[in-house]
Design a protein around this motif. Sequence first.
Motif, PDB file in Angstrom:
ATOM      1  N   VAL A  87       0.859  -1.181   0.000  1.00 18.90           N
ATOM      2  CA  VAL A  87       0.000   0.000   0.000  1.00 18.90           C
ATOM      3  C   VAL A  87       0.897   1.233   0.000  1.00 18.90           C
ATOM      4  N   VAL A  88       0.321   2.367  -0.396  1.00 19.53           N
ATOM      5  CA  VAL A  88       1.043   3.643  -0.341  1.00 19.53           C
ATOM      6  C   VAL A  88       0.193   4.631   0.443  1.00 19.53           C
ATOM      7  N   HIS A  89       0.861   5.634   0.967  1.00 22.64           N
ATOM      8  CA  HIS A  89       0.184   6.652   1.769  1.00 22.64           C
ATOM      9  C   HIS A  89       0.233   7.977   1.000  1.00 22.64           C
ATOM     10  N   CYS A  90      -0.957   8.444   0.659  1.00 23.26           N
ATOM     11  CA  CYS A  90      -1.098   9.659  -0.149  1.00 23.26           C
ATOM     12  C   CYS A  90      -1.759  10.745   0.696  1.00 23.26           C
ATOM     13  N   ASP A 146      19.992  -2.360  -2.315  1.00 21.79           N
ATOM     14  CA  ASP A 146      21.024  -1.415  -1.871  1.00 21.79           C
ATOM     15  C   ASP A 146      20.649  -0.801  -0.523  1.00 21.79           C
ATOM     16  N   VAL A 147      20.689  -1.648   0.514  1.00 27.50           N
ATOM     17  CA  VAL A 147      20.406  -1.163   1.862  1.00 27.50           C
ATOM     18  C   VAL A 147      21.611  -1.439   2.753  1.00 27.50           C
ATOM     19  N   THR A 148      21.694  -0.713   3.840  1.00 29.13           N
ATOM     20  CA  THR A 148      22.763  -0.921   4.820  1.00 29.13           C
ATOM     21  C   THR A 148      22.137  -1.040   6.203  1.00 29.13           C
ATOM     22  N   PHE A 149      22.890  -1.629   7.123  1.00 24.37           N
ATOM     23  CA  PHE A 149      22.391  -1.850   8.479  1.00 24.37           C
ATOM     24  C   PHE A 149      23.307  -1.215   9.520  1.00 24.37           C
ATOM     25  N   ASP A 150      24.024  -0.156   9.081  1.00 24.53           N
ATOM     26  CA  ASP A 150      24.942   0.505   9.990  1.00 24.53           C
ATOM     27  C   ASP A 150      24.231   1.474  10.920  1.00 24.53           C
ATOM     28  N   THR A 151      22.956   1.747  10.652  1.00 19.97           N
ATOM     29  CA  THR A 151      22.149   2.624  11.487  1.00 19.97           C
ATOM     30  C   THR A 151      20.957   1.837  12.017  1.00 19.97           C
ATOM     31  N   PRO A 152      20.640   1.923  13.320  1.00 18.27           N
ATOM     32  CA  PRO A 152      19.494   1.186  13.843  1.00 18.27           C
ATOM     33  C   PRO A 152      18.197   1.580  13.142  1.00 18.27           C
ATOM     34  N   GLY A 153      17.244   0.658  13.161  1.00 22.04           N
ATOM     35  CA  GLY A 153      15.948   0.944  12.567  1.00 22.04           C
ATOM     36  C   GLY A 153      15.762   0.258  11.238  1.00 22.04           C
ATOM     37  N   ASN A 154      14.637   0.515  10.633  1.00 17.00           N
ATOM     38  CA  ASN A 154      14.249  -0.111   9.377  1.00 17.00           C
ATOM     39  C   ASN A 154      14.908   0.607   8.197  1.00 17.00           C
ATOM     40  N   PRO A 155      15.759  -0.071   7.431  1.00 11.73           N
ATOM     41  CA  PRO A 155      16.415   0.591   6.291  1.00 11.73           C
ATOM     42  C   PRO A 155      15.435   1.126   5.256  1.00 11.73           C
ATOM     43  N   LEU A 156      14.231   0.569   5.181  1.00  9.82           N
ATOM     44  CA  LEU A 156      13.256   1.050   4.197  1.00  9.82           C
ATOM     45  C   LEU A 156      12.792   2.474   4.503  1.00  9.82           C
ATOM     46  N   ASP A 157      12.838   2.843   5.788  1.00  8.76           N
ATOM     47  CA  ASP A 157      12.435   4.200   6.172  1.00  8.76           C
ATOM     48  C   ASP A 157      13.385   5.258   5.629  1.00  8.76           C
ATOM     49  N   ARG A 158      14.633   4.879   5.395  1.00  9.43           N
ATOM     50  CA  ARG A 158      15.640   5.849   4.955  1.00  9.43           C
ATOM     51  C   ARG A 158      16.149   5.530   3.551  1.00  9.43           C
ATOM     52  N   HIS A 159      15.259   4.981   2.732  1.00 13.52           N
ATOM     53  CA  HIS A 159      15.611   4.643   1.353  1.00 13.52           C
ATOM     54  C   HIS A 159      14.674   5.422   0.432  1.00 13.52           C
ATOM     55  N   PRO A 160      14.982   6.670   0.158  1.00 13.18           N
ATOM     56  CA  PRO A 160      14.020   7.549  -0.548  1.00 13.18           C
ATOM     57  C   PRO A 160      13.632   7.066  -1.931  1.00 13.18           C
ATOM     58  N   THR A 161      14.565   6.474  -2.679  1.00 16.26           N
ATOM     59  CA  THR A 161      14.202   6.066  -4.046  1.00 16.26           C
ATOM     60  C   THR A 161      13.223   4.890  -4.036  1.00 16.26           C
ATOM     61  N   TRP A 162      13.230   4.114  -2.968  1.00 16.49           N
ATOM     62  CA  TRP A 162      12.242   3.019  -2.849  1.00 16.49           C
ATOM     63  C   TRP A 162      10.986   3.523  -2.149  1.00 16.49           C
ATOM     64  N   ARG A 163      11.171   4.283  -1.090  1.00 23.91           N
ATOM     65  CA  ARG A 163      10.056   4.738  -0.256  1.00 23.91           C
ATOM     66  C   ARG A 163       9.158   5.729  -0.989  1.00 23.91           C
ATOM     67  N   ASP A 164       9.756   6.670  -1.692  1.00 19.38           N
ATOM     68  CA  ASP A 164       8.969   7.722  -2.345  1.00 19.38           C
ATOM     69  C   ASP A 164       8.468   7.231  -3.698  1.00 19.38           C
ATOM     70  N   CYS A 165       7.174   7.408  -3.931  1.00 20.76           N
ATOM     71  CA  CYS A 165       6.558   6.876  -5.152  1.00 20.76           C
ATOM     72  C   CYS A 165       5.388   7.764  -5.547  1.00 20.76           C
ATOM     73  N   GLY A 182      -1.837   9.850  -8.760  1.00 20.44           N
ATOM     74  CA  GLY A 182      -0.553  10.107  -9.407  1.00 20.44           C
ATOM     75  C   GLY A 182       0.324  11.107  -8.694  1.00 20.44           C
ATOM     76  N   LYS A 183      -0.142  11.692  -7.603  1.00 16.19           N
ATOM     77  CA  LYS A 183       0.654  12.667  -6.866  1.00 16.19           C
ATOM     78  C   LYS A 183       1.721  11.957  -6.023  1.00 16.19           C
ATOM     79  N   PRO A 184       2.709  12.717  -5.541  1.00 13.76           N
ATOM     80  CA  PRO A 184       3.754  12.103  -4.708  1.00 13.76           C
ATOM     81  C   PRO A 184       3.157  11.407  -3.483  1.00 13.76           C
ATOM     82  N   ALA A 185       3.682  10.237  -3.181  1.00 16.95           N
ATOM     83  CA  ALA A 185       3.197   9.448  -2.051  1.00 16.95           C
ATOM     84  C   ALA A 185       4.374   8.670  -1.463  1.00 16.95           C
ATOM     85  N   ARG A 186       4.102   7.954  -0.368  1.00 13.06           N
ATOM     86  CA  ARG A 186       5.156   7.167   0.289  1.00 13.06           C
ATOM     87  C   ARG A 186       4.685   5.729   0.458  1.00 13.06           C
TER      88      ARG A 186
END
Length: 848
Positions: A442-445, A465-484, A490-494
């Motif tokens: 799902v996406v959040h618009c 292309d994720v890293t685990f050097d920072t605590p937490g969910n890597p998907l939260d800090r992956h803008p090219t995957w997260r932002d859609c 058709g507007k920007p969503a996450r």
Amino acid sequence: MSRYSAAEIEAKWQEAWDKAGIFRAEVAQDKPKYYVLEMFPYPSGRIHMGHVRNYTMGDVVARYKSSTGHNVLHPMGWDAFGMPAENAAMASGGHPKEWTYNNIADMRGQMKPLGLSIDWSREFATCDPEYYGQQQALFLDFLDKGLVYRKNAVVNWDPVDMTVLANEQVENGRGWRSGALVERRELTQWFFKISDFSEDLLEALDGLDDWPAKVKLMQANWIGKSRGLQFSFGLVEGEEELGHDRVEVYTTRPDTLLGASFVGISADHPLAKELAAKDEKIAAFCEECRKGGTTEEAIETAEKLGYDTGLKARHPFDNAWELPVYIANFILMDYGTGAIFGCPAHDPRDYEFASKYELPIVTTFEPVEGEYPAGEAFVPLKSEKVRYVRGFAGEEVQTGEQGVDAAIDFCEANGVGRGVTKFRLRDWGLSRQRYWGCPIPVVHCADCGVVPEKKENLPIRLPDDVTFDTPGNPLDRHPTWRDCSCPTCGKPARRETDTMDTFVDSSWYYARFTSPRADVPIDMTEAAYWMNVDQYIGGIEHAILHLLYSRFFARAMHICGHLPSTAQEPFNALFTQGMVTHEIYQTKDANDRPVYHFPEDVTDGKLADGTEVEIIPSAKMSKSKKNVVDPVSIISAYGADTARWFVLSDSPPERDVEWTAAGAEAAHRHLSRVYRIAAEIDAAAPADATEDEALLREMHKAVRDVTLGIESFGFNASIARLYAFTNALGKSKAGGAAKREAALVLAQLMSPMTPHLAEEVWSLLGGEGLIADAPWPQADEAMLVEDTVTLPIQVNGKRRGEITVPRDMPKDEVEKLAMSSKAVIRTLDGAQPKKIIVVPGRIVNVVV
């Protein structure tokens, strides 16, 4: 080949099976199907003897059913998502994907030498995009049918790892990996509406005739149907203005209402939150409560703490009877209404709480016999009779169930609440704040809200292309995957960055195996043929959640058109096998701490340097205790058939089996003997009518007994019968033709357990084709009937001898023969019998 060489034999026949493709499952409408499935493994990197036992059991069933004319489906896959892969990546700097697929390759390589009759063409891992993409499609269908929803929920939050933890991952109030104090946070989570199916899931247990009774009881208790009373305590008006004038309570023991001494609410109750917003001390107490565990065990063992809010609640049967309102750390918002009334006389937690805060302890019922227990709560079973001293049907002896019914009837008649049936089962929270899991599609618009992804865009793949050097969910800090873009406007969503609970992955894999390459979740034609799973095999540790979630998923898939109605209970028969155990070898270090040693490092109870070890018997194999046996080394030393034979032979399959080196060596010696007996048969040896008949009779008895053993999961009993048959064959003086026939049948009867040796013996004696394709032998009923029978003779109840007579000998002739026995004559010593009783085929009793 002059001797039994497991290495040569097993490699040869595995190649032959692969070349013939005999384990590949295809729909065949002219054959009855049989679907056997073992719970699929997590790819940890190494198989263990528990795997060997589990999959050998399934293989015995699969091979037997194939030989009895069934079209068998026996697949294998990998339960591959989850935190261990992420933890390995954090520790090594690698990637969960690489770690997982490397482990799968290693474990597949370790399993194949076992010679399992698996259709490897159907293999998949739950981390394959082809699999989790179809899981995402199921999610969207469930969402469309209202079977999945989103709401705020209180969760265990690890502030260091920045993730939600399951109750089982909270140890002494701390995160199991980080060691940080866990917080109880309110987050927006996704849920499956499993609670809507509570009644159905409970009632359907009665129809699962081939499930263990203990598993059905565990599921019934987890679903937890109960009838109780829902009512309210009115709050006494005070100076403080509140948004609440009452506290709603649900209780399964309304018969104790006249023993109430306080009202308790959860730290997450709306009233507690309202009070916390106005009072820093209350807010601090509530925050402290949220650090506690949420499992029943954690709540039971933790110190019971409360905060007196200063509020009073009126008892519904007496306005002058005012009860203090406490916020208490042992009350959860998830259960009932998040509020209780405390009856300390009859509840251990309430008793501990009331004793701590000096609250009244009022008895409502007493034992019919004996004395009221001093210094503790009196908590009888509901089925026990007690004497009510403050009951709703007068002072009389009733069971607790009768007391509850009387209380509900009285309260309803007096306008105090209503009788309500509730279930303990709560909706299944599936959100996990981690990377290595199935992305929620799902996406959040900002304009459209929560929007389902379009199915044509599935699978929503995890980024590599994720890293685990920072605590937490890597998907939260992956803008090219997260932002859609929003699929609707058709507007920007996450994208939703939570992934699914791994229980989701294992809740429908059994159905996917019927059509693992389909471009829809389930090919209905294939599912209609192969479902249900006829025999499911796995550990008792999965008796509740995995099986319950799988049963829910089957119903949900049917509602969404992915399974036929006949598959709503997916597993026709269930078998829960015991563990493989081994002795633990331990010494102590200078600080008196235990030091563990591998079995291969211990000889005759001593280490190589002569140090004696302490031996702890029959413990579950554990890497941390080093009492593990590597199946790969066992197969290398003795062969797969030896490992298979041993894990099946030593005890009933539902019980634990202890692995011993002596047991493995004995199994290998026996298989060597079977090979030698077969190799030494002289087909040209002349027949001997008496010996031939005796051997063939023994053969048909073995066919009958081994068949019954396999069909009843008595594999150890079947193997015991095969030992006896092997001994009979080895000692027989029958002719070559009879011995060859018996040895061929012995090979067939052993083939589900030791398929490689069976193929070799079959080939050695000129059997046609592969034994894996040969039909199962049938016992000739005529050969099971003995012409003679041995009868014990008792004189005045004591056994004095025996006679062997024709089975159809008349009673008077049996009497004469018994009385002429030397043992009877010597015992009677001239005395005359008063009575002679002949029980045909059983015994002769002489009464003097």
